[in-house]
Design a protein around this motif. Sequence first.
Motif, PDB file in Angstrom:
ATOM      1  N   PHE A   1       0.827  -1.201   0.000  1.00  8.75           N
ATOM      2  CA  PHE A   1       0.000   0.000   0.000  1.00  8.75           C
ATOM      3  C   PHE A   1       0.866   1.257   0.000  1.00  8.75           C
ATOM      4  O   PHE A   1       0.602   2.208  -0.746  1.00  8.75           O
ATOM      5  CB  PHE A   1      -0.921  -0.027   1.221  1.00  8.75           C
ATOM      6  N   VAL A   2       1.909   1.289   0.804  1.00  9.71           N
ATOM      7  CA  VAL A   2       2.798   2.469   0.854  1.00  9.71           C
ATOM      8  C   VAL A   2       3.494   2.654  -0.483  1.00  9.71           C
ATOM      9  O   VAL A   2       3.631   3.791  -0.969  1.00  9.71           O
ATOM     10  CB  VAL A   2       3.814   2.322   2.012  1.00  9.71           C
ATOM     11  N   ILE A   3       3.944   1.575  -1.100  1.00  7.71           N
ATOM     12  CA  ILE A   3       4.626   1.696  -2.388  1.00  7.71           C
ATOM     13  C   ILE A   3       3.664   2.192  -3.462  1.00  7.71           C
ATOM     14  O   ILE A   3       4.005   3.050  -4.292  1.00  7.71           O
ATOM     15  CB  ILE A   3       5.269   0.345  -2.772  1.00  7.71           C
ATOM     16  N   VAL A   4       2.439   1.697  -3.453  1.00  2.91           N
ATOM     17  CA  VAL A   4       1.444   2.142  -4.445  1.00  2.91           C
ATOM     18  C   VAL A   4       1.139   3.623  -4.242  1.00  2.91           C
ATOM     19  O   VAL A   4       1.064   4.405  -5.201  1.00  2.91           O
ATOM     20  CB  VAL A   4       0.174   1.264  -4.370  1.00  2.91           C
TER      21      VAL A   4
ATOM     22  N   ALA B   1       4.069   5.695  -5.410  1.00  2.00           N
ATOM     23  CA  ALA B   1       4.184   5.734  -6.874  1.00  2.00           C
ATOM     24  C   ALA B   1       3.119   6.675  -7.465  1.00  2.00           C
ATOM     25  O   ALA B   1       3.414   7.408  -8.436  1.00  2.00           O
ATOM     26  CB  ALA B   1       4.018   4.323  -7.439  1.00  2.00           C
ATOM     27  N   ASN B   2       1.916   6.660  -6.889  1.00  2.00           N
ATOM     28  CA  ASN B   2       0.877   7.543  -7.400  1.00  2.00           C
ATOM     29  C   ASN B   2       1.169   9.013  -7.077  1.00  2.00           C
ATOM     30  O   ASN B   2       0.911   9.893  -7.879  1.00  2.00           O
ATOM     31  CB  ASN B   2      -0.481   7.162  -6.836  1.00  2.00           C
ATOM     32  N   SER B   3       1.687   9.278  -5.898  1.00  2.00           N
ATOM     33  CA  SER B   3       1.984  10.662  -5.539  1.00  2.00           C
ATOM     34  C   SER B   3       3.162  11.220  -6.334  1.00  2.00           C
ATOM     35  O   SER B   3       3.235  12.398  -6.624  1.00  2.00           O
ATOM     36  CB  SER B   3       2.234  10.798  -4.032  1.00  2.00           C
TER      37      SER B   3
ATOM     38  N   TYR C   1       1.826  12.397  -9.648  1.00  2.00           N
ATOM     39  CA  TYR C   1       1.063  13.646  -9.565  1.00  2.00           C
ATOM     40  C   TYR C   1       1.970  14.856  -9.337  1.00  2.00           C
ATOM     41  O   TYR C   1       1.586  15.974  -9.620  1.00  2.00           O
ATOM     42  CB  TYR C   1       0.048  13.577  -8.434  1.00  2.00           C
ATOM     43  N   ALA C   2       3.132  14.644  -8.807  1.00  4.29           N
ATOM     44  CA  ALA C   2       4.039  15.778  -8.516  1.00  4.29           C
ATOM     45  C   ALA C   2       4.545  16.426  -9.791  1.00  4.29           C
ATOM     46  O   ALA C   2       4.882  17.593  -9.813  1.00  4.29           O
ATOM     47  CB  ALA C   2       5.213  15.306  -7.678  1.00  4.29           C
ATOM     48  N   THR C   3       4.573  15.733 -10.879  1.00  4.23           N
ATOM     49  CA  THR C   3       5.107  16.312 -12.125  1.00  4.23           C
ATOM     50  C   THR C   3       4.109  16.975 -12.929  1.00  4.23           C
ATOM     51  O   THR C   3       3.162  17.323 -13.149  1.00  4.23           O
ATOM     52  CB  THR C   3       5.772  15.223 -12.980  1.00  4.23           C
TER      53      THR C   3
END
Length: 154
Positions: A141-144, A147-149, A152-154
Amino acid sequence: MTHPPYPEGTPPPADPYAPVDYPANYPPLPPPVYPTPYPASYPPPTAYPYPPPGYFGYTADPYDPYRPAKPPGTNGKAIAALVTSLAGLLLCGLPSIAGIILGIVAMRETKRTGQDGFGLAVAGLAIGSVVVALVVLYFVFVIVIAANSASYAT
């Protein structure tokens, strides 16, 4: 080789190789007489009943004098399996791996020796497995989320 002359009046010795000739009126031997068989004082043996299901080591037979005695107390590995599995809740699941291994070893040992603690070993194995599964799901869950955040940062 010849024998020296025998003194007068002595008959010559009998030939040891000559056949034995019994007189014609010699009575024949009577048939042997065997004693009558003894009467049976006991009834004939009967078949033994089939042993009960727990006999001869199929399960723990309380009447078998040659079976090993049950070790006293609760299996220490079973207790350690439960304690280390519960400690895995507080320490990020690492002791729970040891709890799983100790639980498997304790289950086999309690089955083999008949010692108490099989339930504790199963509980240690179950709790350890659940804690390890939860820790693995947490890291997934933390890795997912990471990866999603990052996307979104870019």
